[in-house]
Write an enzyme that holds these catalytic residues in place. Structure first.
Site, mmCIF file in Angstrom:
data_model
loop_
_atom_site.group_PDB
_atom_site.id
_atom_site.type_symbol
_atom_site.label_atom_id
_atom_site.label_comp_id
_atom_site.label_asym_id
_atom_site.label_seq_id
_atom_site.Cartn_x
_atom_site.Cartn_y
_atom_site.Cartn_z
ATOM 1 N N MET A 147 7.030 1.432 4.532
ATOM 2 C CA MET A 147 5.791 1.296 5.204
ATOM 3 C C MET A 147 5.997 0.653 6.493
ATOM 4 O O MET A 147 5.266 1.218 7.754
ATOM 5 C CB MET A 147 4.898 0.151 4.489
ATOM 6 C CG MET A 147 4.365 0.641 3.018
ATOM 7 S SD MET A 147 3.763 2.328 3.046
ATOM 8 C CE MET A 147 2.428 2.594 4.116
ATOM 9 N N GLU A 148 7.074 -0.123 6.808
ATOM 10 C CA GLU A 148 7.378 -0.771 8.212
ATOM 11 C C GLU A 148 7.778 0.651 8.900
ATOM 12 O O GLU A 148 7.364 0.765 10.247
ATOM 13 C CB GLU A 148 8.617 -1.568 8.061
ATOM 14 C CG GLU A 148 8.087 -2.977 7.412
ATOM 15 C CD GLU A 148 7.706 -3.171 6.166
ATOM 16 O OE1 GLU A 148 8.067 -2.102 5.582
ATOM 17 O OE2 GLU A 148 7.125 -3.919 5.576
ATOM 18 N N LEU A 164 -1.608 -4.955 1.120
ATOM 19 C CA LEU A 164 -0.765 -5.115 -0.266
ATOM 20 C C LEU A 164 0.751 -5.152 0.221
ATOM 21 O O LEU A 164 1.509 -5.336 -0.930
ATOM 22 C CB LEU A 164 -1.251 -4.556 -1.405
ATOM 23 C CG LEU A 164 -2.928 -4.494 -1.758
ATOM 24 C CD1 LEU A 164 -2.902 -3.688 -2.732
ATOM 25 C CD2 LEU A 164 -3.131 -5.832 -1.849
ATOM 26 N N CYS A 165 1.110 -4.932 1.466
ATOM 27 C CA CYS A 165 2.723 -4.904 1.893
ATOM 28 C C CYS A 165 2.855 -6.623 1.829
ATOM 29 O O CYS A 165 2.023 -7.389 2.299
ATOM 30 C CB CYS A 165 2.623 -4.407 3.091
ATOM 31 S SG CYS A 165 3.014 -2.680 3.155
ATOM 32 N N HIS A 166 4.196 -6.833 1.568
ATOM 33 C CA HIS A 166 4.551 -8.144 1.456
ATOM 34 C C HIS A 166 5.283 -8.326 2.853
ATOM 35 O O HIS A 166 5.768 -7.494 3.685
ATOM 36 C CB HIS A 166 5.987 -8.318 0.650
ATOM 37 C CG HIS A 166 5.616 -8.119 -0.700
ATOM 38 N ND1 HIS A 166 5.444 -6.928 -1.146
ATOM 39 C CD2 HIS A 166 5.411 -9.026 -1.761
ATOM 40 C CE1 HIS A 166 5.137 -6.894 -2.542
ATOM 41 N NE2 HIS A 166 5.083 -8.242 -2.956
ATOM 42 N N ASP A 189 -2.546 8.199 23.127
ATOM 43 C CA ASP A 189 -3.510 7.377 24.359
ATOM 44 C C ASP A 189 -3.005 7.665 25.686
ATOM 45 O O ASP A 189 -4.001 7.895 26.435
ATOM 46 C CB ASP A 189 -3.143 5.874 23.992
ATOM 47 C CG ASP A 189 -3.728 4.916 24.816
ATOM 48 O OD1 ASP A 189 -4.896 5.119 25.309
ATOM 49 O OD2 ASP A 189 -3.348 4.097 25.552
#
Lengths: 166, 166, 166, 166, 166, 166
Positions: E113-114, E75-77, E128
């Site tokens: 969010m980014e 739901l991020c733009h 990793d």
């Protein structure tokens, strides 16, 4: 009729675990159509090179979309298709373009979604290239015509069995 | 009827140059349907949480696909949508699921392809989740119902204008 | 000669912060060539529709790659190109295909990398379609021919300035 | 000389069907160069950590691009590479950076395009990080140096056979 | 406490419509840590070039992930970040690597969010590269430290306000 | 303690070559938590359908992210997972959501990174949907709980061995 395979016992969405399934050769044939005004279809058809171009762009878009299937459809498994074919034909009698796609691989799950995705995105690409001259196009008839491999073996849609399809 | 905008003068495919176009608010409403056997639709509907889940997965797939539109449709421009909505309804009278999508942004090109891609991929996701119990589903009626913004202003499909659509 | 803009003061790689840069119209023109055996080039050229097809596939691949530029080149900014053009020509005198790409947008950073990526991937696509008949192809001459916009204004490569290029 | 494998009998672009091909170990070695002004190369080289950084960024970009190959080159098959190596060296005598990439897998198709894509994108990344100080860089010499596996067995470019390459 | 913004009135997930929101400069600072065995951290640190390499790979992964945020978080733009910075430090006293990321743009939605995605993926990359020597690493402390822009103005986490953080 | 497998002898980052490794069944179980204010957790939980929706969106995001793992983590190999499961639970006693993911395939490398990526992105999605009502959430405890297959056989985290985990 059996349960939906993508819902677990408590009704939540879940990818089907195919770890233990046998590897068999899988083929799926899908179809889509784009119905348009006669004048729009004529614009696509007229002039050999133009037709080639519109259809080639849609074909390439369909091939590329088949490879993206698992990224588009959340519960699809990632697959390594060994063949993707997308063919387009102008069906002037019915004012539409007919798209057929064939996907193949030797794997643990069927390739119906890959074939349907290829046909759908090729149809959307036709739509995109013609939308400035025709706002009333409709994409439809997206369905599986034939599939081979896996538990259900060789399956053909009724319209294919009856030979009602050219 | 005008030329195809995506072919240049020698008939080759080309992205339309929108550098000089004005920024206006754009909205597009698209639709798709998945027609299935009554028993398949019943499986989707029965049990509140199950229905939520199938429809939520399809909705999320549609929203994510709208953002991928320019990567799927070769001559589409990359866009930054400010709103993507995907709604699904069971239409028991006609044995089908109806999907409607709405995309918006303030930009230089329309968002029809984004809305059509959202509706198409949501439909493909419904297909994927039900295909193990029903091989005869058909996706169709993929079309634009309404659009706002740009040169052509406010446009509605005839079925919308006539009110034949709920 | 100034410092590398993509290394910070301690020498580590870093994206350039363009938040405060002005929005201006940007254009970049890039080139690439694929040199091959004369017989390979002949196979591409002969037959109008065939040529169209190979070149159309490469063109579409170039356009799609330009949109993916920021996902391929780590320190590139995401951009919304308003125009991407990729043209291919057979240069029989020099046994090669010449690819030219033009990218445009109104934005805060230049579009050279997008144009170079489009030309490179179109060249790789030509290579892919011909590699079964010719293992000795070489892709080269990938460079910027001209750019407009930003701090450095209008810039042309010397070969363009001197008119040594058709 | 044989036909182009990516065109079907009517001259349309098509992915090669590799479903029936044997799985063999495949290796491809590719090369690319970035030629630049001596002062630009000096900026990359000077200071151990700086050099590491520019080359590491380019190497990572090359590795990531190899995995994206089938999404960039339309008629490439999706593959699961088991090894991707990208090495960069400063060639001060010739004012350039030399990039070599090696891709491997056990599969049904060769990995030349993956190796070429890795080398090309590593070169583009070098270009990106230096373009602010040097507008005249040229990427070239993108070619296959050696390949192993498949129908054609072990193949080496003439420059490799002759030992003219270090 | 207000409603969840991503659920509409009937409780279904929905992207927030930001079409009408003002464009303001947005900044978000996020953090993540990777706690490991002392010997693992020592392996990362020892030798200047080695440290550079592990940290550079993680940094590049973080930058690239920030650009993919809207493709990962449903739901991020989609956004066009104008700056992405990812810094890594070895915190020997606490046997961990600390990652800080800063994202910026002038836009209609925040970039938390980014920044969180950049920090998370940089942490996963450290994991990793070290997992073969240490199975007990734990990634944690993923949080927003500071944000600027939008309705809530300048906000800082308590640990930042109190100065308990270096 | 052994060397870092992702650095070659000169200390540069490199993908591990797994071409010669045996194909065995691989399973990895990973965990992540999102700690939040009690009122935020209550908003997620209250109302059966709402809970379903938030958790379903996060679950789908996690599944899709696992497929993207090799595109996010630079030195990961591309893999074809045969099963991806993501489960979410509200842990009211500790004001947090607990996410567990399980990835499987028969392949040459482990699937820890895929499971960790699925859990991390599901956690980020929870964060995204709740961030408007709670700026103080923290994502943590991202770790491997259990793995099967490959050289190290069956491995469990100590907390799992001790049964301190439900």
């Amino acid at each position: 009729m059996s349960k939906l395979t993508h819902l677990n016992e408590s009704g939540q969405a879940e990818m089907v675990d195919v770890t233990a399934k046998a590897v068999t050769e899988r083929v799926a044939v899908a179809e889509a159509t784009v119905t348009m005004q006669p004048a729009t279809l004529k614009l696509i058809i007229e002039g050999g090179h133009k037709k080639g171009d519109v259809f080639t762009v849609a074909k390439i878009a369909g091939v590329q979309a088949a490879k993206q299937c698992a990224n588009l459809i959340p519960l699809c498994h990632p697959l390594m298709l060994t063949s993707i074919k997308v063919d387009l034909q102008a069906d002037e009698a019915n004012n539409r373009v007919i798209i057929q796609s064939v996907c193949k691989l030797a794997g643990q799950t069927g390739v119906e979604m890959e074939a349907l995705t290829a046909a759908s995105v090729a149809a959307l690409t036709i739509y995109d290239m013609c939308k400035a001259v025709d706002k009333t196009m409709v994409i439809g008839d997206i369905q599986i015509l034939e599939k081979l491999g896996g538990k259900s073996g060789h399956w053909r849609a009724e319209s294919v069995v009856e030979g009602s399809r050219g």
